[in-house]
Write an enzyme that holds these catalytic residues in place. Structure first.
Site, PDB file in Angstrom:
ATOM      1  N   SER A 100     -89.048   3.211  13.444  1.00 34.50           N
ATOM      2  CA  SER A 100     -89.993   4.241  13.886  1.00 34.50           C
ATOM      3  C   SER A 100     -91.410   3.703  14.092  1.00 34.50           C
ATOM      4  CB  SER A 100     -89.982   5.418  12.913  1.00 34.50           C
ATOM      5  OG  SER A 100     -90.100   4.990  11.578  1.00 34.50           O
ATOM      6  N   GLU A 118     -95.439   1.910   3.361  1.00 36.36           N
ATOM      7  CA  GLU A 118     -94.196   1.351   2.846  1.00 36.36           C
ATOM      8  C   GLU A 118     -94.450   0.830   1.439  1.00 36.36           C
ATOM      9  OE1 GLU A 118     -90.689   0.315   1.866  1.00 36.36           O
ATOM     10  OE2 GLU A 118     -90.986   1.318   3.796  1.00 36.36           O
ATOM     11  N   GLY A 143     -95.176   6.698   0.024  1.00 38.54           N
ATOM     12  CA  GLY A 143     -95.432   7.523   1.193  1.00 38.54           C
ATOM     13  C   GLY A 143     -95.687   8.984   0.893  1.00 38.54           C
ATOM     14  N   ASP A 163     -88.987  10.117   6.365  1.00 42.88           N
ATOM     15  CA  ASP A 163     -87.558   9.773   6.326  1.00 42.88           C
ATOM     16  C   ASP A 163     -87.258   8.861   5.138  1.00 42.88           C
ATOM     17  OD1 ASP A 163     -88.941   7.662   7.513  1.00 42.88           O
ATOM     18  OD2 ASP A 163     -87.206   7.004   8.650  1.00 42.88           O
TER      19      ASP A 163
END
Length: 279
Positions: A100, A118, A143, A163
């Site tokens: 992404s 991350e 995140g 996600d």
């Protein structure tokens, strides 16, 4: 807790759904000259080499992007998505697949800003190697807490992609709790949430959908793609995307895409899709 590496799953059916939705939203944001913010809560390495031993271990991309790659002319609605993939490949070969962050970087214009988070140490180092440049900020942090800290962003319009790997069942609660806080800080943002569709014994997708529908967002759109029958004990048979504050006509684009996509990515006769407004 930090064992997940997306390289094992790069380019699979779940990535195709997630990144198709992401591309649709970014195309919508790019329709206006005004800049936007893109925030990725679980960025991973940013991009993946499909010949890598991790990716080859299950070669899940063969049941995902590889089924569409040589039939691109049959998917005109996915032209932006395919352009992003071609940008990191030479010729017609499918050797690399964008995560992404690289997909977002493809759409980025000088006036747009990317914030990529991350937590995994090795993954964030790869992310830094794969992405750089003006308007790109990489954060080595959690995140969920990082998202709330970055809101409201500048520019004031934009997209958040959430996600997590959902290896911990607490991730479902963290998604809902984080979005509740995010809505208070940035109610006009577009939030896209990916989640797995798992075996009956461990699937928590319905609870997540109910929780997100009860937040303060005016519109909540849900698209699910299943490629095979739901197992009783183990395994991911599909995935879903919940978009809060979806852009105009996203539902129409998905209604056109999902029937053909479910047929092309089907692994058995139980494959299918759903598209519904949760709110």
């Amino acid at each position: 807790m930090l064992s997940y590496r997306h390289a094992f799953h790069a380019g699979n059916h779940a990535d195709v759904l997630k990144h198709a939705v992401q591309a649709f939203i970014l195309e919508s944001l790019c329709a206006k000259d005004k800049g936007y913010s893109y925030i990725d809560t679980h960025s991973g390495a940013g991009g993946y080499t499909l010949s890598h031993e991790w990716t080859q271990k299950k070669a899940e991309y063969q049941g995902g992007i590889a089924r569409l790659w040589h039939e691109q002319q049959q998917w005109p609605q996915l032209s932006g998505y395919f352009k992003a993939i071609r940008a990191i490949n030479a010729g017609d070969a499918l050797e690399h697949y964008p995560g992404s962050p690289l997909l977002a970087a493809h759409f980025q214009r000088p006036q747009d800003r990317l914030n990529l988070m991350e937590l995994h140490h090795n993954e964030v180092e790869l992310l830094r190697q794969n992405l750089s440049g003006d308007g790109v900020a990489i954060h080595h942090r959690d995140g969920f807490e990082g998202l709330v800290g970055l809101l409201p962003p500048t520019p004031k319009r934009g997209l958040v992609l959430i996600d997590p790997p959902y290896e911990l069942k607490e991730d479902y609660q963290r998604v809902a709790g984080t979005l509740q806080k995010a809505h208070k800080r940035w109610p006009i943002g577009i939030y896209a949430v990916w989640y797995p569709l798992l075996a009956k014994a461990v699937d928590r997708s319905e609870g997540l959908k109910q929780a997100l529908a009860q937040l303060g967002f005016e519109q909540v759109l849900c698209a699910e793609l299943s490629v095979q029958a739901q197992a009783d004990d183990f395994g991911m048979h599909g995935s879903g995307m919940i978009v809060l504050n979806p852009p105009w006509k996203l539902d129409e684009k998905l209604a056109e895409l999902l029937p053909s996509l479910s047929q092309t990515l089907a692994q058995d006769q139980q494959a299918g899709f759903t598209l519904e407004w949760l709110k």
